[in-house]
Design a protein around this motif. Sequence first.
Motif, PDB file in Angstrom:
ATOM      1  N   PRO A  67       0.826  -1.220   0.000  1.00 39.68           N
ATOM      2  CA  PRO A  67       0.000   0.000   0.000  1.00 39.68           C
ATOM      3  C   PRO A  67       0.858   1.267   0.000  1.00 39.68           C
ATOM      4  O   PRO A  67       2.072   1.197  -0.138  1.00 39.68           O
ATOM      5  CB  PRO A  67      -0.804  -0.102   1.297  1.00 39.68           C
ATOM      6  N   GLY A 103       2.645  -2.242  10.899  1.00 44.49           N
ATOM      7  CA  GLY A 103       2.444  -0.791  10.872  1.00 44.49           C
ATOM      8  C   GLY A 103       1.900  -0.322   9.537  1.00 44.49           C
ATOM      9  O   GLY A 103       1.061   0.577   9.473  1.00 44.49           O
ATOM     10  N   ILE A 104       2.368  -0.941   8.469  1.00 49.77           N
ATOM     11  CA  ILE A 104       1.933  -0.548   7.127  1.00 49.77           C
ATOM     12  C   ILE A 104       0.499  -1.019   6.851  1.00 49.77           C
ATOM     13  O   ILE A 104      -0.323  -0.266   6.329  1.00 49.77           O
ATOM     14  CB  ILE A 104       2.906  -1.121   6.058  1.00 49.77           C
ATOM     15  N   PHE A 150      11.936  -1.101   4.078  1.00 50.17           N
ATOM     16  CA  PHE A 150      10.542  -1.104   3.632  1.00 50.17           C
ATOM     17  C   PHE A 150      10.138   0.156   2.857  1.00 50.17           C
ATOM     18  O   PHE A 150       8.994   0.333   2.494  1.00 50.17           O
ATOM     19  CB  PHE A 150       9.597  -1.302   4.825  1.00 50.17           C
ATOM     20  N   VAL A 196       2.398   6.091  11.863  1.00 49.17           N
ATOM     21  CA  VAL A 196       2.754   4.992  12.760  1.00 49.17           C
ATOM     22  C   VAL A 196       3.820   5.507  13.718  1.00 49.17           C
ATOM     23  O   VAL A 196       4.881   5.957  13.286  1.00 49.17           O
ATOM     24  CB  VAL A 196       3.321   3.785  11.976  1.00 49.17           C
ATOM     25  N   GLN A 206       9.611   3.270   3.590  1.00 49.40           N
ATOM     26  CA  GLN A 206       8.585   4.144   4.149  1.00 49.40           C
ATOM     27  C   GLN A 206       9.222   5.502   4.457  1.00 49.40           C
ATOM     28  O   GLN A 206      10.438   5.654   4.376  1.00 49.40           O
ATOM     29  CB  GLN A 206       8.010   3.517   5.430  1.00 49.40           C
ATOM     30  N   LYS A 248       3.759   5.186   4.294  1.00 52.41           N
ATOM     31  CA  LYS A 248       3.286   5.788   5.544  1.00 52.41           C
ATOM     32  C   LYS A 248       4.421   6.529   6.229  1.00 52.41           C
ATOM     33  O   LYS A 248       5.593   6.252   6.009  1.00 52.41           O
ATOM     34  CB  LYS A 248       2.756   4.693   6.478  1.00 52.41           C
ATOM     35  N   ILE A 272       7.091  -4.002  11.148  1.00 56.81           N
ATOM     36  CA  ILE A 272       6.968  -2.906  10.184  1.00 56.81           C
ATOM     37  C   ILE A 272       5.748  -3.151   9.292  1.00 56.81           C
ATOM     38  O   ILE A 272       4.952  -2.237   9.036  1.00 56.81           O
ATOM     39  CB  ILE A 272       8.241  -2.796   9.308  1.00 56.81           C
ATOM     40  N   PHE A 293       6.448   6.915   9.306  1.00 51.10           N
ATOM     41  CA  PHE A 293       6.850   6.197  10.515  1.00 51.10           C
ATOM     42  C   PHE A 293       7.681   7.131  11.396  1.00 51.10           C
ATOM     43  O   PHE A 293       8.590   7.798  10.914  1.00 51.10           O
ATOM     44  CB  PHE A 293       7.730   4.986  10.157  1.00 51.10           C
ATOM     45  N   GLY A 339      13.465  -1.635   9.415  1.00 45.34           N
ATOM     46  CA  GLY A 339      12.371  -0.877   8.805  1.00 45.34           C
ATOM     47  C   GLY A 339      12.810  -0.070   7.596  1.00 45.34           C
ATOM     48  O   GLY A 339      12.021   0.205   6.694  1.00 45.34           O
TER      49      GLY A 339
END
Lengths: 135, 130
Positions: free
Chosen positions: A2, B119-120, A34, A131, A36, A5, B116, A7, A31
């Motif tokens: 998706p 969280g997503i 990912f 988040v 983000q 976000k 993680i 973080f 993390g």
Amino acid sequence: MPETKKFLYVNRKAPYGTIYALESLEVVLIGAAFEQDVSLAFLDDGVYQITKGQNTKDIGMKNFSPTYKALGDYDVNKIYVEQESLDARGLTLDDLLPLTWEDEDDDWAEKESIKVISAAEMAKIMEQSDVVFSF
Amino acid sequence: MKFSVMISEGPYTHQASDTAYNFTKAALEDGHECFRIFFYHDGVNNGTRLASPPQDDRNIINRWSALAKEYKLDLVLCVAAAQRRGIADADEAKRNGKNADNIASGFRISGLGQLIEAGIQSDRLITFGD
């Protein structure tokens, strides 16, 4: 996957004495893979995590503070430090590790990652995050 | 709403796991969806089947196992945190040369990427701990 976000990793505890700081850093590093939008916040005793000149020889623990310097290479370059927390502990920006990153959109210019902000500004950053991890 | 939970403290010493359990149960009964429960720091100690609390007290570990069975929850223990603290499933025990495992029913061991991802994927991620 998706949408991206925001973080925010909130670090509130001293680097040694408890394991939270070390295990928080482990989450940040994992993390980072990912892709983000990642920010780190240091407040309360958490500001000690990124102080210069840490020496853990006499407590028999690993000094993991050099790892923070690698954050820029992981595209983690928004590091917010709360002014009030520094003030309360007699610390200034000069006491903190020089954390930098290289901006590929600006001919790989080396830029500062740390921004010292007020508690009120910190509240806004928390508010804008999707988040929030608190360690 | 789709939610996930992170528990960062061990059982009995700290209320985090109790409160997280009550929250999760209430949210599920209210029709919300739980994507994942992630145990980190000393929270991984919530996943040992070798705990034997007194008979007249709650059994925090069994309570999670039962809730996981009822709602098909994904209870994940962080592998790095679990290795430090001596929580292992059969694979982890073998990989680290240990002669026993101790993971409780309904739990699994996996990496921090699972946190993680929670969280997503979730609308909310709620942390229980200090």
